[in-house]
Design a protein around this motif. Sequence first.
Motif, PDB file in Angstrom:
ATOM      1  N   LEU A   1     -28.109  35.719 -22.262  1.00  0.00           N
ATOM      2  CA  LEU A   1     -27.104  36.353 -21.204  1.00  0.00           C
ATOM      3  C   LEU A   1     -26.714  35.189 -20.145  1.00  0.00           C
ATOM      4  O   LEU A   1     -25.672  34.889 -19.723  1.00  0.00           O
ATOM      5  CB  LEU A   1     -27.538  37.644 -20.592  1.00  0.00           C
ATOM      6  N   ILE A   2     -27.886  34.459 -19.958  1.00  0.00           N
ATOM      7  CA  ILE A   2     -27.742  33.539 -18.863  1.00  0.00           C
ATOM      8  C   ILE A   2     -26.916  32.188 -19.432  1.00  0.00           C
ATOM      9  O   ILE A   2     -26.093  31.691 -18.655  1.00  0.00           O
ATOM     10  CB  ILE A   2     -29.029  33.131 -18.199  1.00  0.00           C
ATOM     11  N   ARG A   3     -27.231  32.067 -20.678  1.00  0.00           N
ATOM     12  CA  ARG A   3     -26.415  31.164 -21.433  1.00  0.00           C
ATOM     13  C   ARG A   3     -24.959  31.337 -21.466  1.00  0.00           C
ATOM     14  O   ARG A   3     -23.965  30.429 -21.281  1.00  0.00           O
ATOM     15  CB  ARG A   3     -27.017  30.671 -22.737  1.00  0.00           C
ATOM     16  N   LYS A   4     -24.500  32.585 -21.510  1.00  0.00           N
ATOM     17  CA  LYS A   4     -23.242  32.987 -21.798  1.00  0.00           C
ATOM     18  C   LYS A   4     -22.476  32.993 -20.324  1.00  0.00           C
ATOM     19  O   LYS A   4     -21.443  32.667 -20.432  1.00  0.00           O
ATOM     20  CB  LYS A   4     -23.217  34.381 -22.146  1.00  0.00           C
ATOM     21  N   LEU A   5     -23.308  33.351 -19.219  1.00  0.00           N
ATOM     22  CA  LEU A   5     -22.925  32.960 -18.070  1.00  0.00           C
ATOM     23  C   LEU A   5     -22.424  31.758 -17.632  1.00  0.00           C
ATOM     24  O   LEU A   5     -21.472  31.333 -17.189  1.00  0.00           O
ATOM     25  CB  LEU A   5     -23.742  33.559 -16.834  1.00  0.00           C
ATOM     26  N   GLN A   6     -23.244  30.921 -17.995  1.00  0.00           N
ATOM     27  CA  GLN A   6     -23.123  29.305 -17.897  1.00  0.00           C
ATOM     28  C   GLN A   6     -21.769  28.856 -18.646  1.00  0.00           C
ATOM     29  O   GLN A   6     -21.247  27.800 -18.347  1.00  0.00           O
ATOM     30  CB  GLN A   6     -24.316  28.428 -18.043  1.00  0.00           C
ATOM     31  N   SER A   7     -21.431  29.544 -19.680  1.00  0.00           N
ATOM     32  CA  SER A   7     -20.160  29.116 -20.433  1.00  0.00           C
ATOM     33  C   SER A   7     -19.003  29.324 -19.918  1.00  0.00           C
ATOM     34  O   SER A   7     -17.838  28.891 -20.197  1.00  0.00           O
ATOM     35  CB  SER A   7     -20.091  29.938 -21.767  1.00  0.00           C
ATOM     36  N   ILE A   8     -18.826  29.817 -18.776  1.00  0.00           N
ATOM     37  CA  ILE A   8     -17.865  30.003 -17.866  1.00  0.00           C
ATOM     38  C   ILE A   8     -17.601  29.141 -17.062  1.00  0.00           C
ATOM     39  O   ILE A   8     -18.566  28.787 -16.023  1.00  0.00           O
ATOM     40  CB  ILE A   8     -17.843  31.309 -17.225  1.00  0.00           C
TER      41      ILE A   8
ATOM     42  N   ARG B   1     -38.076  27.220 -22.094  1.00  0.00           N
ATOM     43  CA  ARG B   1     -37.661  26.076 -22.536  1.00  0.00           C
ATOM     44  C   ARG B   1     -37.118  25.575 -23.891  1.00  0.00           C
ATOM     45  O   ARG B   1     -36.274  24.889 -24.086  1.00  0.00           O
ATOM     46  CB  ARG B   1     -38.937  24.870 -22.074  1.00  0.00           C
ATOM     47  N   THR B   2     -37.356  26.697 -24.849  1.00  0.00           N
ATOM     48  CA  THR B   2     -36.886  26.517 -25.916  1.00  0.00           C
ATOM     49  C   THR B   2     -35.411  26.948 -25.975  1.00  0.00           C
ATOM     50  O   THR B   2     -34.547  26.144 -26.791  1.00  0.00           O
ATOM     51  CB  THR B   2     -37.514  27.541 -27.093  1.00  0.00           C
ATOM     52  N   THR B   3     -34.844  27.955 -25.110  1.00  0.00           N
ATOM     53  CA  THR B   3     -33.466  28.297 -25.061  1.00  0.00           C
ATOM     54  C   THR B   3     -32.992  27.212 -24.302  1.00  0.00           C
ATOM     55  O   THR B   3     -31.622  26.986 -24.539  1.00  0.00           O
ATOM     56  CB  THR B   3     -33.501  29.722 -24.350  1.00  0.00           C
ATOM     57  N   PHE B   4     -33.571  26.711 -23.275  1.00  0.00           N
ATOM     58  CA  PHE B   4     -32.862  25.882 -22.206  1.00  0.00           C
ATOM     59  C   PHE B   4     -33.735  24.608 -22.354  1.00  0.00           C
ATOM     60  O   PHE B   4     -34.313  24.115 -21.293  1.00  0.00           O
ATOM     61  CB  PHE B   4     -32.701  26.314 -20.787  1.00  0.00           C
ATOM     62  N   PRO B   5     -33.490  23.640 -23.213  1.00  0.00           N
ATOM     63  CA  PRO B   5     -34.448  22.427 -23.259  1.00  0.00           C
ATOM     64  C   PRO B   5     -34.005  21.329 -22.328  1.00  0.00           C
ATOM     65  O   PRO B   5     -34.769  20.395 -21.955  1.00  0.00           O
ATOM     66  CB  PRO B   5     -34.114  22.036 -24.838  1.00  0.00           C
ATOM     67  N   GLU B   6     -32.683  21.572 -21.725  1.00  0.00           N
ATOM     68  CA  GLU B   6     -32.344  20.637 -20.775  1.00  0.00           C
ATOM     69  C   GLU B   6     -33.090  20.986 -19.325  1.00  0.00           C
ATOM     70  O   GLU B   6     -32.894  20.074 -18.462  1.00  0.00           O
ATOM     71  CB  GLU B   6     -30.888  20.719 -20.702  1.00  0.00           C
ATOM     72  N   VAL B   7     -33.591  22.091 -19.192  1.00  0.00           N
ATOM     73  CA  VAL B   7     -34.283  22.470 -17.975  1.00  0.00           C
ATOM     74  C   VAL B   7     -35.559  21.884 -17.951  1.00  0.00           C
ATOM     75  O   VAL B   7     -36.567  22.290 -18.687  1.00  0.00           O
ATOM     76  CB  VAL B   7     -34.204  24.015 -17.608  1.00  0.00           C
ATOM     77  N   MET B   8     -35.889  21.136 -16.927  1.00  0.00           N
ATOM     78  CA  MET B   8     -37.301  20.386 -16.618  1.00  0.00           C
ATOM     79  C   MET B   8     -38.060  21.510 -15.681  1.00  0.00           C
ATOM     80  O   MET B   8     -37.438  21.864 -14.753  1.00  0.00           O
ATOM     81  CB  MET B   8     -36.941  18.897 -15.977  1.00  0.00           C
ATOM     82  N   LEU B   9     -39.348  21.374 -15.911  1.00  0.00           N
ATOM     83  CA  LEU B   9     -40.252  22.145 -15.243  1.00  0.00           C
ATOM     84  C   LEU B   9     -40.131  21.859 -13.642  1.00  0.00           C
ATOM     85  O   LEU B   9     -40.060  22.760 -12.942  1.00  0.00           O
ATOM     86  CB  LEU B   9     -41.573  22.029 -15.766  1.00  0.00           C
ATOM     87  N   PRO B  10     -40.068  20.483 -13.351  1.00  0.00           N
ATOM     88  CA  PRO B  10     -40.200  20.219 -11.942  1.00  0.00           C
ATOM     89  C   PRO B  10     -38.733  20.940 -11.204  1.00  0.00           C
ATOM     90  O   PRO B  10     -38.865  21.499 -10.103  1.00  0.00           O
ATOM     91  CB  PRO B  10     -40.074  18.637 -11.573  1.00  0.00           C
ATOM     92  N   ALA B  11     -37.509  21.018 -11.792  1.00  0.00           N
ATOM     93  CA  ALA B  11     -36.657  21.654 -11.449  1.00  0.00           C
ATOM     94  C   ALA B  11     -36.539  23.208 -11.287  1.00  0.00           C
ATOM     95  O   ALA B  11     -36.089  23.822 -10.471  1.00  0.00           O
ATOM     96  CB  ALA B  11     -35.211  21.043 -12.036  1.00  0.00           C
ATOM     97  N   LEU B  12     -37.159  23.592 -12.330  1.00  0.00           N
ATOM     98  CA  LEU B  12     -37.323  25.120 -12.436  1.00  0.00           C
ATOM     99  C   LEU B  12     -38.327  25.486 -11.286  1.00  0.00           C
ATOM    100  O   LEU B  12     -38.022  26.485 -10.436  1.00  0.00           O
ATOM    101  CB  LEU B  12     -38.137  25.424 -13.863  1.00  0.00           C
ATOM    102  N   ARG B  13     -39.454  24.770 -11.135  1.00  0.00           N
ATOM    103  CA  ARG B  13     -40.194  25.119 -10.043  1.00  0.00           C
ATOM    104  C   ARG B  13     -39.434  25.031  -8.649  1.00  0.00           C
ATOM    105  O   ARG B  13     -39.859  25.910  -7.915  1.00  0.00           O
ATOM    106  CB  ARG B  13     -41.480  24.078 -10.094  1.00  0.00           C
TER     107      ARG B  13
END
Length: 299
Positions: A110-117, A239-251
């Motif tokens: 669902l988050i991925r779908k939100l980001q498609s807008i 991370r599998t669903t969002f491979p572009e998201v790095m852990l430092p940015a997530l933290r």
Amino acid sequence: MANPCWIAWTGRSRTMPNALTSPDSSYENRIRPVLRNCAVWAYHKTYARRANYECERIALSLLDGSGIAPALLHSDGATLTHTIGHCPGTPLDQLPDAQRQAALPQLFGLIRKLQSIPAAGVGPLADPPSTRAGTGADTWRSYLAAKLPQRIGAVRGPAKAVSRLRDALADGLTQLEPRLPCGLLHHDLKPANVLLGGTGQLTLVDFDQAKWGPAVSDLGKLAWRFDLWRRPAALTGLRTTFPEVMLPALRFHSLLHMIGALDYYATFGTPSYLPHVHSALTHIERLTGAKLEVPHVRD
């Protein structure tokens, strides 16, 4: 004797006296069920702040027919009230932890779908287009940099602990990727705002804080409120669903939402919000080593 129609309603209502006449800084909403044939058909949701009214209006209009969010049936700008269709389901905060964790893959989708807008800028949806910058990461970084001083102002604790948190936030802001695609953010992803329907589908509710921004912001809030930082397997799934998201940015974005909770408590001092404050303090210590204290409520 209670009206039997009301007995059938098992939802929750958040109420603030005189919501419509409260100062703009007093953020609370008033939710009332609309009954039809003794069953909940919709909700009247009244806002203390026009900005939140507009954010929800824009978000639900963008998501109309998507199945991600409830339907916006009517809007009354004079009273800052939306009529929002009822979505049958149980908030995830009322379900066992195992069910919450099992819902994560669908929630990531669902988050991925939100980001498609496509984003119309960065920041709250209600901001006039003329005040928005472009959609590049530098503008998101600038937006966050402008918000940090007030939020950090709510942080309380030993000087070394506060300094450690400040350094972690400064490093996180500096290290953000140079370009982050931006789309629609729910911006308040917590178990209470995710409904699990009878057929297993998820619905997101309460878009009154919706923003334009990168997915990592919603994921950072989710990682905190769904307790993913103690669950390596769940973080791997993210991370599998969002491979572009790095852990430092997530933290970094998790920390932003945590100090946002401290700032909220310092502003309003709502006693029922204290569990979220203690959760934020625990996670801040886990992520940065900074042992902080409950904020003072501002005068």
